[in-house]
Enzyme design. Structure first.
Site, short mmCIF file in Angstrom:
data_model
loop_
_atom_site.label_atom_id
_atom_site.label_comp_id
_atom_site.label_asym_id
_atom_site.label_seq_id
_atom_site.Cartn_x
_atom_site.Cartn_y
_atom_site.Cartn_z
N ARG A 25 0.77 -1.18 -0.10
CA ARG A 25 -0.04 0.10 -0.07
C ARG A 25 0.75 1.27 -0.01
O ARG A 25 0.54 2.32 -0.62
CB ARG A 25 -0.98 0.02 1.41
CG ARG A 25 -2.15 1.14 1.20
CD ARG A 25 -2.65 1.32 2.58
NE ARG A 25 -3.49 0.17 2.90
CZ ARG A 25 -4.45 -0.25 2.55
NH1 ARG A 25 -5.22 0.62 1.77
NH2 ARG A 25 -5.25 -1.45 3.10
N TYR A 26 1.89 1.08 0.68
CA TYR A 26 2.93 2.43 0.76
C TYR A 26 4.18 1.90 -0.14
O TYR A 26 4.72 0.93 -0.19
CB TYR A 26 3.40 2.50 2.26
CG TYR A 26 2.32 2.69 3.21
CD1 TYR A 26 1.41 3.82 3.17
CD2 TYR A 26 1.70 1.47 3.76
CE1 TYR A 26 0.24 3.79 4.15
CE2 TYR A 26 0.63 1.56 4.91
CZ TYR A 26 -0.02 2.82 4.82
OH TYR A 26 -1.24 3.03 5.64
N ARG A 49 7.31 0.18 1.99
CA ARG A 49 7.22 -0.94 2.78
C ARG A 49 5.95 -1.79 2.30
O ARG A 49 5.14 -1.29 1.90
CB ARG A 49 7.01 -0.40 4.33
CG ARG A 49 5.98 0.61 4.57
CD ARG A 49 6.23 1.45 5.57
NE ARG A 49 5.27 2.41 6.24
CZ ARG A 49 4.81 3.35 5.98
NH1 ARG A 49 5.46 4.06 4.54
NH2 ARG A 49 3.91 4.18 6.32
N CYS A 79 -3.42 -17.10 14.64
CA CYS A 79 -3.33 -16.16 15.63
C CYS A 79 -3.27 -17.03 17.21
O CYS A 79 -3.87 -18.12 17.14
CB CYS A 79 -4.44 -15.01 15.70
SG CYS A 79 -4.25 -13.82 14.52
N CYS A 93 -9.11 -11.78 18.74
CA CYS A 93 -9.31 -10.73 19.20
C CYS A 93 -10.69 -10.29 18.38
O CYS A 93 -11.03 -10.33 17.23
CB CYS A 93 -8.52 -9.29 18.72
SG CYS A 93 -6.90 -10.13 18.90
N CYS A 149 -10.60 -7.73 15.58
CA CYS A 149 -9.92 -7.72 14.41
C CYS A 149 -10.48 -7.42 13.21
O CYS A 149 -11.44 -7.49 12.72
CB CYS A 149 -9.57 -9.40 14.30
SG CYS A 149 -8.42 -9.87 13.05
N ARG A 187 -8.67 -7.64 10.65
CA ARG A 187 -8.30 -8.44 9.40
C ARG A 187 -9.37 -9.77 9.33
O ARG A 187 -8.43 -10.92 8.83
CB ARG A 187 -6.84 -8.61 9.17
CG ARG A 187 -6.34 -8.83 7.94
CD ARG A 187 -4.81 -8.98 7.72
NE ARG A 187 -4.10 -7.79 7.67
CZ ARG A 187 -3.09 -7.23 8.15
NH1 ARG A 187 -2.59 -8.11 9.21
NH2 ARG A 187 -2.71 -5.94 8.00
N ASP A 240 -10.87 0.32 12.84
CA ASP A 240 -11.28 0.12 11.63
C ASP A 240 -12.95 -0.28 11.62
O ASP A 240 -13.46 -0.81 12.58
CB ASP A 240 -10.49 -0.61 10.43
CG ASP A 240 -8.97 -0.34 10.75
OD1 ASP A 240 -8.85 0.70 10.43
OD2 ASP A 240 -8.26 -1.37 10.73
N ASP A 277 -6.69 3.94 9.83
CA ASP A 277 -6.77 3.49 8.50
C ASP A 277 -7.81 4.19 7.67
O ASP A 277 -8.94 3.83 8.03
CB ASP A 277 -6.69 1.98 8.40
CG ASP A 277 -5.23 1.63 8.00
OD1 ASP A 277 -4.72 1.67 6.93
OD2 ASP A 277 -4.82 0.95 8.81
N LYS A 283 -2.97 4.78 6.32
CA LYS A 283 -2.78 5.42 7.73
C LYS A 283 -2.87 6.91 7.41
O LYS A 283 -2.22 7.58 6.97
CB LYS A 283 -1.78 4.87 8.78
CG LYS A 283 -1.83 3.32 8.91
CD LYS A 283 -0.74 2.95 9.79
CE LYS A 283 -0.50 1.46 10.08
NZ LYS A 283 -0.17 0.76 8.94
#
Ligand SMILES: *Cc1c(COP(=O)(O)O)cnc(C)c1O
Ligand code: SF4
Length: 324
Positions: free
Chosen positions: A63-64, A67, A76, A80, A83, A85, A244, A281, A288
């Site tokens: 996306r950037y 990086r 995981c 969570c 989450c 994602r 998000d 985001d 971000k």
């Protein structure tokens, strides 16, 4: 509903229950299913960041410019409830295979502008140690100067996993950073503290990311206690995220104007080391975005007007020549 938490988290939840006399607290809210998850609002979706659109290769999000993020596993150590994602975690796609890894290494080899790779998922430390080290070595062979980050909740969810041996193996593959998600100071059990200390002692820099969650950590006192504890553990609070817009999580979100107020108060109160950057985001894939009100009031021809900590306006002169 089925309860799927590792022993370290189950212990924290039990301790919280007795401390709060059975009231729902920060640990339970983060890790135990809640009936409110079954209702979503119109703004929410399963992939609010549109990560699928920024994936030039399977498991690679670019996306950037400089990086990228690699989804090394869909597993995981803990589930969570907030989450972001969740379209990927636990999707059954499993771990990265050699073919996918080779393609990503080749992609990195052709793009010297990419300086950092985040190994995420899922949780990077859910790979067996030998596999994790092999993944790191493969990326290093492609680009030896890459800065690698491991994104994980293992230090709090399964602290014993990060033993001195693994820490040493990671340290000799420097530069490797550990990025840990920690949302409440009660997550910092004695074994979690010991795990973080082993990592820092081995020479690996550790930063933490915190998700601002209603009922979990949405108070100035709560966040201050967390960030100050982290600094004492030699862990730098890096980001504080407004959550998000993930389906079924509205009960965990703090209204953004209120969140901005909380963070402004924290900024006044905390040291620079203890204060993370507040960001979100941008919905729809904008990446971000920093959320704090600016202290730059205006940029004039003669001076830039700044707001000081006392609320008064100060002027920093614009000089001729120099870098301009
Ligand atoms: C957050 C993120 C990064 C890392 O961003 P930093 O601001 O450098 O921490 C890289 N790639 C993706 C896709 C991300 O979501
Ligand atoms: S550790 Fe990260 S990816 Fe895994 S469930 Fe929690 S927020 Fe999602």
């Amino acid at each position: 509903m089925r309860r799927l938490v590792p022993p370290a988290i189950a212990q924290l939840i039990e301790a919280e229950r007795s401390e709060l006399d059975g009231r729902v607290g920060p640990l339970q809210l983060q890790f135990e299913p809640d009936p409110r998850e079954s209702s979503s609002t119109a703004e929410e979706s399963l992939d609010p960041l549109l990560e699928a659109y920024h994936a030039p290769l399977p498991r690679l999000i670019h996306r950037y410019r400089n990086r990228v993020l690699v989804l090394v596993t869909d597993r995981c150590a803990v589930h969570c409830r907030h989450c972001f994602r969740r379209a990927f975690t636990g999707s059954g796609s499993g771990e990265i295979d050699d073919h996918e890894l080779d393609s990503i290494a080749e992609y990195l080899g052709q793009r010297p502008e990419i300086a950092e790779v985040v190994l995420s998922g899922g949780d990077a430390l859910m790979l067996a140690s030998a596999r994790l080290l092999a993944v790191i070595d493969r990326l290093r062979r492609a680009r030896k100067e890459l800065v690698l980050r491991l994104a994980t909740r293992v230090p709090i969810a399964d602290p014993g996993r990060l033993d001195a041996r693994l820490a040493a193996e990671l340290a000799c593959r420097a530069p490797v950073w550990l990025v840990c998600q920690i949302n409440h100071h009660r997550e910092l059990s004695s074994s979690a503290r010991a795990a973080l200390a082993r990592v820092v002692d081995s020479g690996i820099p550790v930063v933490s990311q915190t998700v601002l969650l209603a009922g979990v950590n949405d108070s100035v006192e709560g966040l201050a206690a967390l960030f100050e504890s982290l600094v004492a553990l030699r862990v730098k609070p890096y980001y504080l995220f407004q959550p998000d817009l993930v389906a079924g999580t509205s009960h965990l979100r703090v209204p953004l104007p209120h969140a901005i107020g909380l963070v402004s108060e924290l900024r006044r109160r905390l040291s620079g080391l203890a204060m993370p950057t507040f960001a979100v985001d941008a919905p729809g894939g904008g990446g971000k975005v920093m959320l704090e009100p600016s202290s730059v009031i205006s940029i004039g021809n003669d001076a830039v007007a700044l707001r000081g900590v006392d609320g008064k306006i100060y002027h920093y002169p614009v000089e001729e020549g120099g870098g301009a």
